[in-house]
Design an enzyme around this catalytic site. Structure first.
Site, mmCIF file in Angstrom:
data_model
loop_
_atom_site.group_PDB
_atom_site.id
_atom_site.type_symbol
_atom_site.label_atom_id
_atom_site.label_comp_id
_atom_site.label_asym_id
_atom_site.label_seq_id
_atom_site.Cartn_x
_atom_site.Cartn_y
_atom_site.Cartn_z
ATOM 1 N N GLY A 226 0.728 -1.219 0.066
ATOM 2 C CA GLY A 226 -0.076 0.007 -0.139
ATOM 3 C C GLY A 226 0.793 1.265 -0.041
ATOM 4 O O GLY A 226 1.880 1.193 0.222
ATOM 5 N N LEU A 227 0.252 2.243 -0.271
ATOM 6 C CA LEU A 227 0.861 3.563 -0.344
ATOM 7 C C LEU A 227 1.632 3.873 1.058
ATOM 8 O O LEU A 227 1.190 3.457 1.986
ATOM 9 C CB LEU A 227 0.093 4.606 -0.529
ATOM 10 C CG LEU A 227 -0.567 4.604 -2.096
ATOM 11 C CD1 LEU A 227 -1.826 5.751 -2.043
ATOM 12 C CD2 LEU A 227 0.418 5.262 -2.928
ATOM 13 N N SER A 228 2.624 4.751 0.868
ATOM 14 C CA SER A 228 3.123 5.480 2.422
ATOM 15 C C SER A 228 2.102 5.998 3.103
ATOM 16 O O SER A 228 1.379 6.563 2.644
ATOM 17 C CB SER A 228 4.373 6.091 1.703
ATOM 18 O OG SER A 228 4.869 6.720 3.186
ATOM 19 N N GLY A 229 1.994 5.608 4.234
ATOM 20 C CA GLY A 229 0.950 6.188 5.127
ATOM 21 C C GLY A 229 -0.440 5.604 5.070
ATOM 22 O O GLY A 229 -1.440 5.956 5.864
ATOM 23 N N SER A 230 -0.408 4.237 4.449
ATOM 24 C CA SER A 230 -1.596 3.799 4.456
ATOM 25 C C SER A 230 -2.032 3.074 5.500
ATOM 26 O O SER A 230 -3.242 2.792 5.850
ATOM 27 C CB SER A 230 -1.826 2.696 3.166
ATOM 28 O OG SER A 230 -0.927 1.936 3.000
ATOM 29 N N GLY A 231 -1.121 2.647 6.338
ATOM 30 C CA GLY A 231 -1.513 1.929 7.487
ATOM 31 C C GLY A 231 -0.587 0.507 7.761
ATOM 32 O O GLY A 231 -0.719 -0.241 8.531
ATOM 33 N N SER B 152 5.904 -1.794 -1.881
ATOM 34 C CA SER B 152 5.703 -2.937 -3.063
ATOM 35 C C SER B 152 4.653 -2.233 -4.252
ATOM 36 O O SER B 152 3.670 -3.131 -4.207
ATOM 37 C CB SER B 152 5.526 -4.382 -2.593
ATOM 38 O OG SER B 152 4.557 -4.299 -1.623
HETATM 39 P P1 ADP Z 1 2.662 2.900 6.516
HETATM 40 O O1 ADP Z 1 3.335 2.023 7.087
HETATM 41 O O2 ADP Z 1 1.527 2.344 5.404
HETATM 42 O O3 ADP Z 1 3.795 3.789 5.603
HETATM 43 P P2 ADP Z 1 1.818 3.824 8.829
HETATM 44 O O4 ADP Z 1 1.358 2.774 9.707
HETATM 45 O O5 ADP Z 1 3.299 4.426 9.037
HETATM 46 O O6 ADP Z 1 1.684 3.780 7.142
HETATM 47 O O7 ADP Z 1 0.851 5.363 9.039
HETATM 48 C C1 ADP Z 1 -0.429 5.153 9.032
HETATM 49 C C2 ADP Z 1 -1.181 6.215 9.622
HETATM 50 O O8 ADP Z 1 -2.469 6.250 9.529
HETATM 51 C C3 ADP Z 1 -0.942 6.317 11.241
HETATM 52 O O9 ADP Z 1 -0.654 7.465 11.588
HETATM 53 C C4 ADP Z 1 -2.092 5.502 11.806
HETATM 54 O O10 ADP Z 1 -2.626 5.908 12.805
HETATM 55 C C5 ADP Z 1 -3.034 6.226 10.710
HETATM 56 N N1 ADP Z 1 -4.502 5.396 10.596
HETATM 57 C C6 ADP Z 1 -5.692 5.685 10.790
HETATM 58 N N2 ADP Z 1 -6.612 4.717 10.690
HETATM 59 C C7 ADP Z 1 -5.854 3.542 10.482
HETATM 60 C C8 ADP Z 1 -6.286 2.318 10.111
HETATM 61 N N3 ADP Z 1 -7.355 1.784 9.981
HETATM 62 N N4 ADP Z 1 -5.205 1.183 9.972
HETATM 63 C C9 ADP Z 1 -4.004 1.727 9.935
HETATM 64 N N5 ADP Z 1 -3.558 3.231 10.397
HETATM 65 C C10 ADP Z 1 -4.408 3.784 10.356
#
Ligand code: ADP
Length: 188
Positions: free
Chosen positions: A25-30, A99
């Protein structure tokens, strides 16, 4: 002659089956947030896990690799090989990597093996990820300070056939974890 221990022996020792949970998933997707919440849940259930995370891997085993197509492929190839070692020891391996293309994901899948590869599409729109901008990277990419940033200067191809899709702008973190747990329980 000595008998070489097999994967099954190690899985028996641990009382669990090895699998790769491949979060894309995109950066920041979770990915990292869900990955670490999932790890805590599994640990609580007495299961052994290992998280492999983009940033950490890029500082360690893959230091020196960049974001060109060739480097992204080499990055994933090495990660997938490491993942396979963990899975073959019976460890539940949680891989958190952007990815971004079908090709990259299929490289990972073919190295790890179909049976052991559970693809999880961590889905939040570019708008949502950019608003979250957890690491301030989208702002930098918009200013042109990061070239090839996925979603801005570089493509993210929507996964065609993920086993699980988690819409993280609609679901809570706990619900996302529960959905993955259900799949793992079905697999037992
Ligand atoms: P990634 O690892 O994909 O780059 P992160 O996990 O670092 O993303 O960041 C995701 C952000 O989105 C966090 O600040 C998290 O608290 C927020 N968020 C909000 N809702 C969700 C959710 N359902 N699942 C995951 N993250 C979430």
């Amino acid at each position: 002659m000595d008998v070489i221990l097999q994967r099954g022996d190690k899985e028996k020792l641990l009382g669990q089956k090895g699998i790769a949970i491949w979060m894309t998933g995109l950066s920041g997707s979770g990915k990292t947030t869900i990955g670490s919440a999932l790890e805590k849940k599994l640990y609580g259930a007495g299961l052994l896990t290992q998280i492999l995370d983009g940033d950490i891997v890029r500082e360690g085993i893959n230091r020196g690799l960049g974001f060109s197509d060739a480097d992204r492929k080499e990055n994933i190839r090495r990660i997938a090989e490491v993942t396979k070692l963990f899975v073959n020891c019976g460890v539940i391996t949680i891989c958190c990597f952007v990815s971004p293309t079908e090709e990259i994901r299929s490289i990972a899948k073919s190295i790890i093996g179909d049976e052991d590869y559970l693809e999880v599409f961590v889905n939040a729109s570019l708008d949502v990820c950019e608003q979250r901008d957890v690491k301030g990277l989208y702002a930098k990419a918009r200013k042109g300070e990061i070239k090839d940033f996925t979603g801005i200067g570089s493509v993210y191809e929507t996964p065609l056939n993920p086993q699980i899709e988690l819409k993280t702008n609609e679901l809570s973190i706990d619900s996302c974890v529960d959905i993955i747990m259900e799949h793992l329980n079905k697999r037992k």
